[in-house]
Design a protein around this motif. Structure first.
Motif, PDB file in Angstrom:
ATOM      1  N   THR A  21       0.831  -1.207   0.000  1.00 43.85           N
ATOM      2  CA  THR A  21       0.000   0.000   0.000  1.00 43.85           C
ATOM      3  C   THR A  21       0.863   1.254   0.000  1.00 43.85           C
ATOM      4  OG1 THR A  21      -0.161   0.272   2.407  1.00 43.85           O
ATOM      5  CG2 THR A  21      -1.769  -1.198   1.357  1.00 43.85           C
ATOM      6  N   GLU A  22       0.200   2.350  -0.287  1.00 46.44           N
ATOM      7  CA  GLU A  22       0.830   3.666  -0.225  1.00 46.44           C
ATOM      8  C   GLU A  22      -0.087   4.563   0.605  1.00 46.44           C
ATOM      9  OE1 GLU A  22       1.206   7.345  -3.313  1.00 46.44           O
ATOM     10  OE2 GLU A  22       1.679   5.355  -4.082  1.00 46.44           O
ATOM     11  N   PRO A  23       0.426   5.129   1.687  1.00 42.71           N
ATOM     12  CA  PRO A  23      -0.441   5.990   2.501  1.00 42.71           C
ATOM     13  C   PRO A  23      -0.772   7.287   1.758  1.00 42.71           C
ATOM     14  CG  PRO A  23       1.816   6.031   3.330  1.00 42.71           C
ATOM     15  CD  PRO A  23       1.781   5.027   2.219  1.00 42.71           C
ATOM     16  N   VAL A  24      -2.016   7.675   1.828  1.00 41.75           N
ATOM     17  CA  VAL A  24      -2.463   8.943   1.265  1.00 41.75           C
ATOM     18  C   VAL A  24      -2.723   9.921   2.405  1.00 41.75           C
ATOM     19  CG1 VAL A  24      -4.239  10.085  -0.125  1.00 41.75           C
ATOM     20  CG2 VAL A  24      -3.443   7.783  -0.760  1.00 41.75           C
ATOM     21  N   ALA A  25      -3.423   9.458   3.447  1.00 37.51           N
ATOM     22  CA  ALA A  25      -3.685  10.273   4.636  1.00 37.51           C
ATOM     23  C   ALA A  25      -3.925   9.347   5.819  1.00 37.51           C
ATOM     24  CB  ALA A  25      -4.915  11.159   4.420  1.00 37.51           C
ATOM     25  N   PHE A  26      -3.462   9.768   6.975  1.00 35.92           N
ATOM     26  CA  PHE A  26      -3.690   9.030   8.209  1.00 35.92           C
ATOM     27  C   PHE A  26      -3.840  10.071   9.304  1.00 35.92           C
ATOM     28  CE2 PHE A  26      -2.614   6.641  12.027  1.00 35.92           C
ATOM     29  CZ  PHE A  26      -3.267   5.441  11.820  1.00 35.92           C
ATOM     30  N   ASP A  27      -5.072  10.309   9.715  1.00 38.90           N
ATOM     31  CA  ASP A  27      -5.354  11.363  10.683  1.00 38.90           C
ATOM     32  C   ASP A  27      -5.871  10.773  11.983  1.00 38.90           C
ATOM     33  OD1 ASP A  27      -4.753  13.531   8.867  1.00 38.90           O
ATOM     34  OD2 ASP A  27      -6.624  13.040   7.851  1.00 38.90           O
ATOM     35  N   VAL A  28      -5.117  10.992  13.044  1.00 37.93           N
ATOM     36  CA  VAL A  28      -5.532  10.557  14.371  1.00 37.93           C
ATOM     37  C   VAL A  28      -6.377  11.671  14.968  1.00 37.93           C
ATOM     38  CG1 VAL A  28      -4.745   9.952  16.687  1.00 37.93           C
ATOM     39  CG2 VAL A  28      -3.514   9.087  14.690  1.00 37.93           C
ATOM     40  N   GLU A  29      -7.611  11.339  15.312  1.00 34.90           N
ATOM     41  CA  GLU A  29      -8.519  12.324  15.890  1.00 34.90           C
ATOM     42  C   GLU A  29      -8.445  12.334  17.410  1.00 34.90           C
ATOM     43  OE1 GLU A  29     -12.262  11.256  14.099  1.00 34.90           O
ATOM     44  OE2 GLU A  29     -11.423  11.538  12.092  1.00 34.90           O
ATOM     45  N   ASP A  30      -8.166  11.168  17.998  1.00 36.28           N
ATOM     46  CA  ASP A  30      -8.108  11.086  19.454  1.00 36.28           C
ATOM     47  C   ASP A  30      -7.423   9.800  19.877  1.00 36.28           C
ATOM     48  OD1 ASP A  30      -8.537  11.964  22.047  1.00 36.28           O
ATOM     49  OD2 ASP A  30     -10.716  12.025  21.861  1.00 36.28           O
ATOM     50  N   ILE A  31      -6.791   9.837  21.030  1.00 36.44           N
ATOM     51  CA  ILE A  31      -6.285   8.636  21.683  1.00 36.44           C
ATOM     52  C   ILE A  31      -6.904   8.621  23.072  1.00 36.44           C
ATOM     53  CG2 ILE A  31      -4.279   7.359  22.505  1.00 36.44           C
ATOM     54  CD1 ILE A  31      -2.600   8.758  20.377  1.00 36.44           C
ATOM     55  N   LEU A  32      -7.699   7.610  23.317  1.00 32.57           N
ATOM     56  CA  LEU A  32      -8.398   7.464  24.591  1.00 32.57           C
ATOM     57  C   LEU A  32      -7.745   6.327  25.354  1.00 32.57           C
ATOM     58  CD1 LEU A  32     -11.907   7.492  22.925  1.00 32.57           C
ATOM     59  CD2 LEU A  32     -10.751   9.447  23.949  1.00 32.57           C
ATOM     60  N   ALA A  33      -7.715   6.416  26.677  1.00 28.48           N
ATOM     61  CA  ALA A  33      -7.043   5.361  27.432  1.00 28.48           C
ATOM     62  C   ALA A  33      -7.740   5.082  28.753  1.00 28.48           C
ATOM     63  CB  ALA A  33      -5.591   5.745  27.699  1.00 28.48           C
ATOM     64  N   SER A  34      -7.561   3.830  29.183  1.00 32.05           N
ATOM     65  CA  SER A  34      -7.951   3.394  30.525  1.00 32.05           C
ATOM     66  C   SER A  34      -6.698   2.770  31.129  1.00 32.05           C
ATOM     67  CB  SER A  34      -9.087   2.368  30.444  1.00 32.05           C
ATOM     68  OG  SER A  34      -8.621   1.169  29.841  1.00 32.05           O
ATOM     69  N   ASP A  35      -6.841   2.139  32.264  1.00 29.75           N
ATOM     70  CA  ASP A  35      -5.672   1.526  32.899  1.00 29.75           C
ATOM     71  C   ASP A  35      -5.150   0.313  32.126  1.00 29.75           C
ATOM     72  OD1 ASP A  35      -5.678   3.415  34.901  1.00 29.75           O
ATOM     73  OD2 ASP A  35      -6.847   2.185  36.286  1.00 29.75           O
ATOM     74  N   GLY A  36      -5.969  -0.277  31.240  1.00 31.41           N
ATOM     75  CA  GLY A  36      -5.542  -1.465  30.524  1.00 31.41           C
ATOM     76  C   GLY A  36      -5.574  -1.359  29.015  1.00 31.41           C
ATOM     77  N   ARG A  37      -6.026  -0.203  28.495  1.00 30.31           N
ATOM     78  CA  ARG A  37      -6.174  -0.075  27.044  1.00 30.31           C
ATOM     79  C   ARG A  37      -5.907   1.339  26.569  1.00 30.31           C
ATOM     80  NH1 ARG A  37     -11.468  -3.484  26.673  1.00 30.31           N
ATOM     81  NH2 ARG A  37     -10.539  -5.495  26.206  1.00 30.31           N
ATOM     82  N   ALA A  38      -5.587   1.406  25.289  1.00 26.90           N
ATOM     83  CA  ALA A  38      -5.574   2.682  24.579  1.00 26.90           C
ATOM     84  C   ALA A  38      -6.328   2.459  23.276  1.00 26.90           C
ATOM     85  CB  ALA A  38      -4.152   3.148  24.299  1.00 26.90           C
ATOM     86  N   ALA A  39      -7.139   3.411  22.906  1.00 26.88           N
ATOM     87  CA  ALA A  39      -7.889   3.329  21.655  1.00 26.88           C
ATOM     88  C   ALA A  39      -7.548   4.546  20.804  1.00 26.88           C
ATOM     89  CB  ALA A  39      -9.388   3.267  21.926  1.00 26.88           C
ATOM     90  N   VAL A  40      -7.137   4.275  19.588  1.00 25.63           N
ATOM     91  CA  VAL A  40      -6.790   5.329  18.638  1.00 25.63           C
ATOM     92  C   VAL A  40      -7.947   5.430  17.652  1.00 25.63           C
ATOM     93  CG1 VAL A  40      -5.121   6.090  16.911  1.00 25.63           C
ATOM     94  CG2 VAL A  40      -4.351   4.698  18.874  1.00 25.63           C
ATOM     95  N   VAL A  41      -8.492   6.628  17.494  1.00 23.71           N
ATOM     96  CA  VAL A  41      -9.635   6.852  16.619  1.00 23.71           C
ATOM     97  C   VAL A  41      -9.225   7.862  15.549  1.00 23.71           C
ATOM     98  CG1 VAL A  41     -12.029   7.667  16.532  1.00 23.71           C
ATOM     99  CG2 VAL A  41     -11.189   6.455  18.563  1.00 23.71           C
TER     100      VAL A  41
END
Length: 135
Positions: free
Chosen positions: A68-88
């Motif tokens: 693949t070739e990246p065209v765009a990759f935009d992270v809107e938020d990184i949410l976290a708890s004590d056991g996880r992180a979620a990248v949106v």
């Protein structure tokens, strides 16, 4: 782990993948028994499906870069708890073999124990991915 530490680990993972780090260096952030999962049309692209082991993330990074070739990759938020992180966020990626572009919202869910990622799950528009990969 604290929420801030989990956010920092997620940022390291993203920086490694997006910054061209060696796949083995990126894989060192993951547990040797990693559970890796990207749901979708298994066989459309080599990383879709469920795998185990640190090698899965290294293979994902290598395959992603070669196919693949990246065209765009935009992270809107990184949410976290004590056991996880979620990248949106959102992404656009060109599939080299078909020249098709995938545009999708995504979520990457990282389960973290100690200072390593034990589970990597990515959710995206799997129909669009399959369609672009098989065009």
């Amino acid at each position: 782990m604290s929420r801030q530490q989990n956010i920092a680990i997620a940022q390291k993972v993203l920086a490694g993948i997006g910054g061209g780090q060696d796949p083995a260096t990126i894989a060192a952030l993951f547990d040797t028994d990693l559970l890796f999962e990207i749901q979708g049309d298994v066989g459309a692209l080599p990383w879709i499906g469920r795998r185990t082991g640190r090698q899965a993330i290294g293979d994902f990074v290598r395959d992603l870069r070669s196919l693949t070739e990246p065209v765009a990759f935009d992270v809107e938020d990184i949410l976290a708890s004590d056991g996880r992180a979620a990248v949106v966020g959102s992404l656009k990626t060109r599939i080299k073999a078909t020249e098709s572009v995938i545009a999708s919202q995504f979520a990457i869910i990282l389960t973290i124990a100690g200072e390593v990622v034990t589970s990597f799950q990515m959710l995206e528009d799997s129909f669009q991915v399959s369609k672009a990969a098989r065009a």
